[in-house]
Scaffold this motif. Structure first.
Motif, mmCIF file in Angstrom:
data_model
loop_
_atom_site.group_PDB
_atom_site.id
_atom_site.type_symbol
_atom_site.label_atom_id
_atom_site.label_comp_id
_atom_site.label_asym_id
_atom_site.label_seq_id
_atom_site.Cartn_x
_atom_site.Cartn_y
_atom_site.Cartn_z
ATOM 1 N N THR A 83 11.057 -7.870 -4.271
ATOM 2 C CA THR A 83 9.768 -7.625 -3.644
ATOM 3 C C THR A 83 9.800 -6.403 -2.733
ATOM 4 O O THR A 83 8.759 -5.920 -2.322
ATOM 5 C CB THR A 83 9.307 -8.817 -2.775
ATOM 6 O OG1 THR A 83 10.289 -9.050 -1.766
ATOM 7 C CG2 THR A 83 9.109 -10.063 -3.612
ATOM 8 N N SER A 85 9.294 -3.118 -1.825
ATOM 9 C CA SER A 85 8.563 -2.126 -2.601
ATOM 10 C C SER A 85 8.166 -0.898 -1.798
ATOM 11 O O SER A 85 7.352 -0.103 -2.254
ATOM 12 C CB SER A 85 7.308 -2.779 -3.194
ATOM 13 O OG SER A 85 6.528 -3.334 -2.161
ATOM 14 N N GLU A 86 8.698 -0.769 -0.619
ATOM 15 C CA GLU A 86 8.419 0.448 0.138
ATOM 16 C C GLU A 86 9.143 1.618 -0.523
ATOM 17 O O GLU A 86 10.247 1.465 -1.039
ATOM 18 C CB GLU A 86 8.892 0.310 1.598
ATOM 19 C CG GLU A 86 8.096 -0.719 2.408
ATOM 20 C CD GLU A 86 8.687 -2.122 2.331
ATOM 21 O OE1 GLU A 86 9.429 -2.424 1.373
ATOM 22 O OE2 GLU A 86 8.390 -2.932 3.226
ATOM 23 N N ARG B 173 3.216 5.552 -1.496
ATOM 24 C CA ARG B 173 2.489 4.304 -1.300
ATOM 25 C C ARG B 173 1.218 4.559 -0.502
ATOM 26 O O ARG B 173 1.243 5.248 0.516
ATOM 27 C CB ARG B 173 3.353 3.305 -0.504
ATOM 28 C CG ARG B 173 4.446 2.635 -1.282
ATOM 29 C CD ARG B 173 3.911 1.612 -2.250
ATOM 30 N NE ARG B 173 3.119 0.578 -1.625
ATOM 31 C CZ ARG B 173 3.583 -0.608 -1.248
ATOM 32 N NH1 ARG B 173 4.846 -0.907 -1.438
ATOM 33 N NH2 ARG B 173 2.802 -1.493 -0.690
ATOM 34 N N ASP C 12 -7.021 -6.884 -0.286
ATOM 35 C CA ASP C 12 -5.631 -6.569 -0.635
ATOM 36 C C ASP C 12 -4.841 -7.843 -0.904
ATOM 37 O O ASP C 12 -4.077 -7.928 -1.863
ATOM 38 C CB ASP C 12 -4.935 -5.810 0.506
ATOM 39 C CG ASP C 12 -5.371 -4.358 0.566
ATOM 40 O OD1 ASP C 12 -5.325 -3.769 1.665
ATOM 41 O OD2 ASP C 12 -5.765 -3.827 -0.485
ATOM 42 N N LEU C 16 -3.091 -8.966 -4.371
ATOM 43 C CA LEU C 16 -1.664 -9.268 -4.495
ATOM 44 C C LEU C 16 -1.454 -10.638 -5.121
ATOM 45 O O LEU C 16 -0.621 -10.816 -6.006
ATOM 46 C CB LEU C 16 -0.988 -9.247 -3.113
ATOM 47 C CG LEU C 16 -0.888 -7.891 -2.425
ATOM 48 C CD1 LEU C 16 -0.326 -8.064 -1.030
ATOM 49 C CD2 LEU C 16 -0.039 -6.950 -3.231
ATOM 50 N N MET C 94 6.940 -13.719 -3.311
ATOM 51 C CA MET C 94 6.382 -12.503 -3.897
ATOM 52 C C MET C 94 5.097 -12.072 -3.195
ATOM 53 O O MET C 94 4.917 -10.883 -2.912
ATOM 54 C CB MET C 94 6.140 -12.707 -5.387
ATOM 55 C CG MET C 94 7.443 -12.736 -6.180
ATOM 56 S SD MET C 94 7.198 -12.700 -7.947
ATOM 57 C CE MET C 94 6.749 -14.397 -8.261
ATOM 58 N N GLY C 97 6.234 -10.883 0.253
ATOM 59 C CA GLY C 97 6.970 -9.629 0.173
ATOM 60 C C GLY C 97 6.033 -8.448 -0.007
ATOM 61 O O GLY C 97 6.227 -7.380 0.579
ATOM 62 N N ASN C 98 5.000 -8.661 -0.802
ATOM 63 C CA ASN C 98 4.037 -7.586 -1.007
ATOM 64 C C ASN C 98 3.138 -7.379 0.197
ATOM 65 O O ASN C 98 2.770 -6.239 0.520
ATOM 66 C CB ASN C 98 3.231 -7.852 -2.273
ATOM 67 C CG ASN C 98 4.036 -7.515 -3.524
ATOM 68 O OD1 ASN C 98 4.324 -6.361 -3.774
ATOM 69 N ND2 ASN C 98 4.444 -8.518 -4.261
ATOM 70 N N LYS C 100 4.168 -7.837 3.207
ATOM 71 C CA LYS C 100 5.079 -7.113 4.117
ATOM 72 C C LYS C 100 5.014 -5.617 3.864
ATOM 73 O O LYS C 100 4.988 -4.811 4.799
ATOM 74 C CB LYS C 100 6.507 -7.630 3.935
ATOM 75 C CG LYS C 100 7.578 -6.744 4.571
ATOM 76 C CD LYS C 100 8.928 -7.406 4.579
ATOM 77 C CE LYS C 100 9.880 -6.887 3.535
ATOM 78 N NZ LYS C 100 10.327 -5.509 3.767
ATOM 79 N N SER C 101 4.979 -5.224 2.591
ATOM 80 C CA SER C 101 5.023 -3.795 2.304
ATOM 81 C C SER C 101 3.698 -3.104 2.605
ATOM 82 O O SER C 101 3.622 -1.884 2.632
ATOM 83 C CB SER C 101 5.432 -3.556 0.860
ATOM 84 O OG SER C 101 4.400 -3.921 -0.010
ATOM 85 N N LEU C 102 2.641 -3.905 2.864
ATOM 86 C CA LEU C 102 1.375 -3.316 3.288
ATOM 87 C C LEU C 102 1.394 -2.958 4.767
ATOM 88 O O LEU C 102 0.600 -2.156 5.226
ATOM 89 C CB LEU C 102 0.225 -4.331 3.120
ATOM 90 C CG LEU C 102 -0.309 -4.640 1.748
ATOM 91 C CD1 LEU C 102 -1.429 -5.667 1.885
ATOM 92 C CD2 LEU C 102 -0.838 -3.370 1.101
ATOM 93 N N LEU C 109 11.781 -10.189 5.621
ATOM 94 C CA LEU C 109 11.098 -11.346 5.054
ATOM 95 C C LEU C 109 12.025 -12.544 5.146
ATOM 96 O O LEU C 109 13.199 -12.446 4.774
ATOM 97 C CB LEU C 109 10.791 -11.045 3.583
ATOM 98 C CG LEU C 109 9.821 -11.920 2.834
ATOM 99 C CD1 LEU C 109 8.402 -11.696 3.325
ATOM 100 C CD2 LEU C 109 9.905 -11.605 1.333
#
Lengths: 127, 277, 155
Positions: A83, A85-86, B173, C12, C16, C94, C97-98, C100-102, C109
């Motif tokens: 996961t 993905s940065e 991103r 968002d 996701l 999942m 995790g996504n 988090k990346s926002l 995590l």
């Protein structure tokens, strides 16, 4: 060809196992990087490792650096499946020596395509 | 406001025929949910009216089929054609276009743009300095063209066929999406174009990608599109169809030239056509 | 106290969740927005995010939903509680995790925690985002909580 699936999630290991065995790979599993290193030491030698990042004991990034630092493990293909993905994380993993990177969530097609890109699969069967 | 049984039957049969995707009984709400936005965009009062519309409007039929088959297109789709692009087509054109040092490529059913931007990546990586290239990306769907112009893709899309090294080199991103680098976006121009209708004035192209779109047309329209496309391609240019498409048994001014298991098409000149070459 | 502008937007989070569902639970049954379900929460799965941003992402499942989702995901008929925990734990991993990346990084995590019942969120967190959904007619929800300081100016 043999695949080693390294993920602390049993569900994810099941899903990846199904994908690679459908392709014709034999398959073993490990729940973290340390278990995976132990398995590689006693064999069978994997042609490819599918590696989660976030795992207890030893994470996937550390596993990659360890494998890439051993001359006799150089022929093992390393693909992150995570996961994380940065942009920076992906750069880090590739710089540490990962050959490919799949971001979760993924579809089975995506894994097959990446394995094809890596030359491990051709026309849907192990190369 | 729900879909009539007749509408559902028609749509299910259409989708099954064109794509092998099956919508069986119980999935009416899914068809309705997926067609309603298209119906509104097309100015129809409800989905039943829209289903009548797609029976006579091939453009809308195609949009409907796309919406009902969630089909994530891939980067570098089928890979081999892109290998041929880099290994064979580009070197040939670099030799032939030394005067102008400019290449023109047409992505003729560009959908969400993965094809056009895949080509842009390869061009950026392979073109010598002093050379330039432009890619015209056309589609019948304005929604798709907007997507191409935005150059933004979701994570699931980015997993499909994209080498990780190219991902990090050419994308950044933006929220939950990945956005193409400005220098690649600058290479791609979008334009609305319906292949089945007369083409607007277009330049001469060196390479045309016409992949996986002719399957939506009847044979006579297919031949007509292929004939009109030949007029837009340089005599030493190239045409590529989808990997399972062929011009076998079609009366079209193209000559089949397999390269590395890829069916590449070269323009047939009128003289060659007369002699049946 | 005002919301920071750097917080996950409903659209968002829904996108996701939809991507995760399409990839692992199949695309023949979409996640559809729904009215909040009055029934009990049978299972909840949560991950926490800690670092530059602090919060939690939770999936809640109504009666029967978690078993059905897990069966689809793992491709098998009979589900033990442990199978369900594995499956929904990975789903929240999942989605979380996504999310988090926002958010601003770097953050870590946590491993997922799955409970047979609701998660009770503490006073120092606030629900900032919630999608009530139905999958194959079964109720579920995705929510995001953020940590708040106790500064006496909460709205």
């Amino acid at each position: 060809m043999h695949a080693l699936i390294i993920d602390d999630s049993r569900a994810m290991r099941m899903i990846l196992r199904r994908i690679v065995t459908d392709l014709g790979f034999s398959c073993s599993e490990a729940g973290n990087g340390e278990e995976a290193l132990a398995q590689i030491a006693i064999g069978p030698r994997p042609d490819i490792c599918l590696i989660d990042w976030n795992m207890p004991v030893m994470d996937g990034y550390t596993f990659v650096t360890r494998v890439r630092s051993e001359a006799d493990l150089r022929d093992i293909t390393l693909m992150m499946v995570t996961t994380e993905s940065e942009h920076g994380q992906i750069v880090r993993a590739l710089a540490a020596g990962a050959h490919e990177y799949v971001i979760k969530p993924f579809t089975p097609d995506a894994i097959v395509e990446k394995l094809t890109l890596l030359g491990l699969v051709r026309d849907g069967v192990p190369a | 406001m729900s879909l009539s049984p007749a509408s559902f039957d028609y749509v299910a049969a259409l989708v099954r025929r064109e794509t092998a995707v099956i919508y069986d009984a119980g999935k009416e709400y899914l068809v309705e949910a997926r067609l309603l936005p298209l119906a509104r965009e097309a100015g129809e009062v409800d989905v039943d009216a829209y289903v009548l519309r797609i029976q006579r409007d091939l453009v809308e039929a195609r949009k409907a089929i796309d919406a009902l088959t969630i089909n994530e297109t891939s980067w570098f789709r089928d890979n081999a054609p892109y290998q041929v692009f880099t290994d064979v087509m580009l070197p040939a054109l670099l030799e032939a276009r030394g005067a102008a040092r400019h290449l023109r490529i047409w992505s003729a059913a560009c959908s969400s743009g993965q094809e056009a931007y895949s080509l842009a990546m390869l061009l950026h990586e392979s073109l010598p300095s002093g050379w330039s290239a432009e890619i015209l990306a056309t589609d019948v769907s304005t929604t798709m063209l907007e997507r191409v112009a935005a150059g933004r893709y979701g994570q699931v899309e980015m997993n499909r066929g994209m080498p990780a090294t190219r991902l990090v080199r050419w994308f950044t991103r933006v929220g939950s999406n990945w956005e193409i680098a400005p220098e690649l976006r600058a290479m791609v121009r979008t334009r609305h174009l319906n292949l089945a209708a007369p083409f607007p004035p277009l330049p001469t192209f060196d390479i045309v990608f016409l992949r996986n779109v002719l399957i939506y047309f009847e044979m006579d329209v297919k031949c007509d599109i292929l004939r009109r496309t030949r007029d837009l391609v340089a005599p030493d240019g190239f045409l590529l169809l989808g990997s399972s498409e062929t011009t076998l048994d079609m009366d079209v001014p193209w000559h089949r030239e397999p390269i590395d298991r890829v069916q590449v098409l070269r323009p047939l000149t009128p003289a060659a056509a007369l002699t049946g070459a | 106290m005002s919301l920071t502008y750097d917080e996950p937007q409903l659209a968002d989070v829904l996108a996701l969740a939809e991507e995760v569902w399409r990839s692992f639970v199949g695309d023949d049954e979409p996640l559809l927005p729904a009215e909040p379900d009055p029934g009990i929460v049978a299972y909840a799965a949560t991950v926490t995010i800690a670092g530059a941003w602090n919060g939690a992402v939770t999936l809640e499942f109504g009666d029967g939903t978690a078993e059905a989702v897990s069966a689809r995901m793992l491709g098998s008929g009979s589900m033990t509680e442990a199978d369900v925990a594995d499956a929904v734990g990975e789903l929240v991993n999942m989605v979380g995790g996504n999310v988090k990346s926002l958010m601003p990084g770097p953050s870590a995590l946590s491993l997922p925690v799955v409970s047979a019942g609701r998660v009770a969120h503490s006073n120092d967190t606030t629900e900032i985002c919630r999608c009530d959904l139905r999958w194959a007619g079964l109720p579920m929800a995705v929510s995001v909580h953020a940590h708040r300081r106790q500064d006496g100016h909460q709205s």
